[in-house]
Motif scaffolding. Structure first.
Motif, PDB file in Angstrom:
ATOM      1  N   GLU A  43       0.837  -1.200   0.000  1.00 35.25           N
ATOM      2  CA  GLU A  43       0.000   0.000   0.000  1.00 35.25           C
ATOM      3  C   GLU A  43       0.874   1.252   0.000  1.00 35.25           C
ATOM      4  N   ALA A  44       1.911   1.247   0.831  1.00 40.90           N
ATOM      5  CA  ALA A  44       2.794   2.412   0.937  1.00 40.90           C
ATOM      6  C   ALA A  44       3.534   2.655  -0.371  1.00 40.90           C
ATOM      7  N   ILE A  45       4.065   1.602  -0.964  1.00 43.97           N
ATOM      8  CA  ILE A  45       4.823   1.732  -2.206  1.00 43.97           C
ATOM      9  C   ILE A  45       3.915   2.177  -3.355  1.00 43.97           C
ATOM     10  N   ASN A  46       2.716   1.600  -3.414  1.00 49.04           N
ATOM     11  CA  ASN A  46       1.780   1.985  -4.475  1.00 49.04           C
ATOM     12  C   ASN A  46       1.391   3.461  -4.364  1.00 49.04           C
ATOM     13  N   TYR A  47       1.182   3.920  -3.136  1.00 49.31           N
ATOM     14  CA  TYR A  47       0.818   5.323  -2.958  1.00 49.31           C
ATOM     15  C   TYR A  47       1.955   6.220  -3.417  1.00 49.31           C
ATOM     16  N   TRP A  48       3.175   5.831  -3.119  1.00 48.14           N
ATOM     17  CA  TRP A  48       4.334   6.611  -3.518  1.00 48.14           C
ATOM     18  C   TRP A  48       4.496   6.628  -5.032  1.00 48.14           C
ATOM     19  N   ASN A  49       4.392   5.469  -5.652  1.00 51.32           N
ATOM     20  CA  ASN A  49       4.664   5.364  -7.086  1.00 51.32           C
ATOM     21  C   ASN A  49       3.568   6.010  -7.945  1.00 51.32           C
TER      22      ASN A  49
END
Length: 380
Positions: free
Chosen positions: A21-27
């Motif tokens: 979730e964190a990585i997807n939000y960042w990317n």
């Protein structure tokens, strides 16, 4: 590497779904924005100590949260899916309803931790801690006479009696000592293992002091500490300490110059363009219900000033939804603070490994699935 600084999980221990979730939000700015999973909750600003390296005891008096207000906050945290709560202060032992607060937190299924300077010795409180809590950390600043001189009160014996009573009731609860290395006690560092044995604590956690003041060590004194750590690392096999982890931090994250300034990871964060992921998973709640992205932006041990108001996300009692919405809105700016050289982020010894691993995962577009993968995500 075990994060003995918190005795809590590192980024690699977080559920891979939450990591994603964190990585997807960042990317791609994809929702949902991750909800926090861990909270530090200062249930009172009252403190029995007058520590020379902390100024919170000098802050203006605040109206203490009532039990009903804390009930509402704990219910909100449960609805957010919070997994773990650390109760602190001030000294949480001084809240008149602390026993009821612990019981309710356990009823809601939280993993419960305590940080205290043990202003009082109270068997009723200790019995509930032994029954419901996972770990407890006591502030300790050296041998008895040094500890009491730094704290300006005789609390050493309270710590000793409390640990023994807790262990008598529940031998499985983790007890730890926080030893903040500063000007007055650094010359007594050879005594820490004797102190640990005397107090019967499971862990001795050495911490580096932050901020600015006469209690700060010079570069030469920090060099002495580093050499002492290197010569005593074998004690790791005999005592539960974070010596090896602290050596790693000296070798990887800290510089002597930054340590002497009181901002140990400032250069490292700036040099390696480290991003902050902490507010995605962690929040700090003050004794009046104000919510902050982390302890450092709360300026929790600093001299009281208007800085305490700059990073409030909202008040969890007034409107919990505003807290979550503000948290997401301000996150993009906050996430870049370490890489931009924001000075207070230089104090972030607690989360520097967490943020380093998360930053590298983002850049490598990968998710950590086991402990053996961690080292490759740390800048050496």
């Amino acid at each position: 590497m075990i994060n003995h600084d918190l005795l809590r999980s590192d980024f690699n221990s977080i559920d891979p779904v939450k990591q994603k979730e964190a990585i997807n939000y960042w990317n791609d700015n994809l929702l949902p924005f991750p909800k926090p999973i861990s909270v530090h909750f200062s249930i009172t600003s009252r403190c029995g100590s007058m520590c020379q390296h902390c100024f919170q005891w000098q802050w203006p008096k605040q109206t203490e949260l009532t039990y009903d207000s804390i009930c509402k906050i704990l219910f909100t945290l449960k609805s957010w899916g919070i997994k773990s709560i650390t109760f602190g202060g001030g000294d949480p032992f001084l809240h008149s309803d602390f026993i009821k607060i612990i019981k309710l937190a356990k009823l809601y299924g939280f993993s419960i931790s305590i940080i205290t300077n043990c202003s009082i010795y109270d068997k009723k409180i200790l019995k509930e801690i032994a029954t419901y809590c996972d770990w407890i950390r006591f502030s300790i600043d050296g041998p008895k006479e040094i500890h009491n001189a730094i704290r300006n009160f005789n609390f050493y014996d309270n710590v000793k009696k409390s640990i023994n009573y807790i262990k008598y009731l529940n031998s499985n609860i983790i007890t730890a000592l926080n030893f903040v290395i500063q000007k007055i006690n650094f010359g007594y560092i050879n005594d820490i293992f004797k102190v640990q044995c005397d107090l019967n604590a499971d862990f001795m956690l050495l911490k580096v002091v932050h901020g600015e003041g006469e209690y700060m060590l010079t570069e030469t004194e920090w060099s002495f500490i580093y050499n002492w750590l290197k010569s005593n690392h074998s004690m790791k096999q005999q005592k539960h300490t974070n010596i090896n982890e602290l050596i790693y931090c000296f070798d990887t994250f800290y510089t002597l110059h930054d340590l002497a300034r009181g901002y140990p990871v400032h250069t490292y964060y700036f040099k390696h363009n480290i991003l902050c992921f902490v507010p995605m998973f962690f929040l700090s709640i003050s004794s009046n219900g104000n919510v902050y992205p982390c302890d450092y932006l709360q300026y929790d041990t600093r001299i009281y000033s208007d800085k305490q108001q700059h990073y409030i996300l909202g008040n969890i009692l007034n409107d919990p939804n505003v807290v979550l919405e503000t948290r997401q809105k301000v996150y993009t700016n906050i996430s870049h603070y370490p890489a931009k050289g924001f000075i207070e982020c230089g104090s972030c010894t607690r989360f520097c490994l967490f943020n380093t691993i998360a930053t590298n995962i983002l850049r490598n577009n990968n998710i950590i699935k086991n402990e053996s993968e961690v080292e490759q995500y740390v800048f050496l």
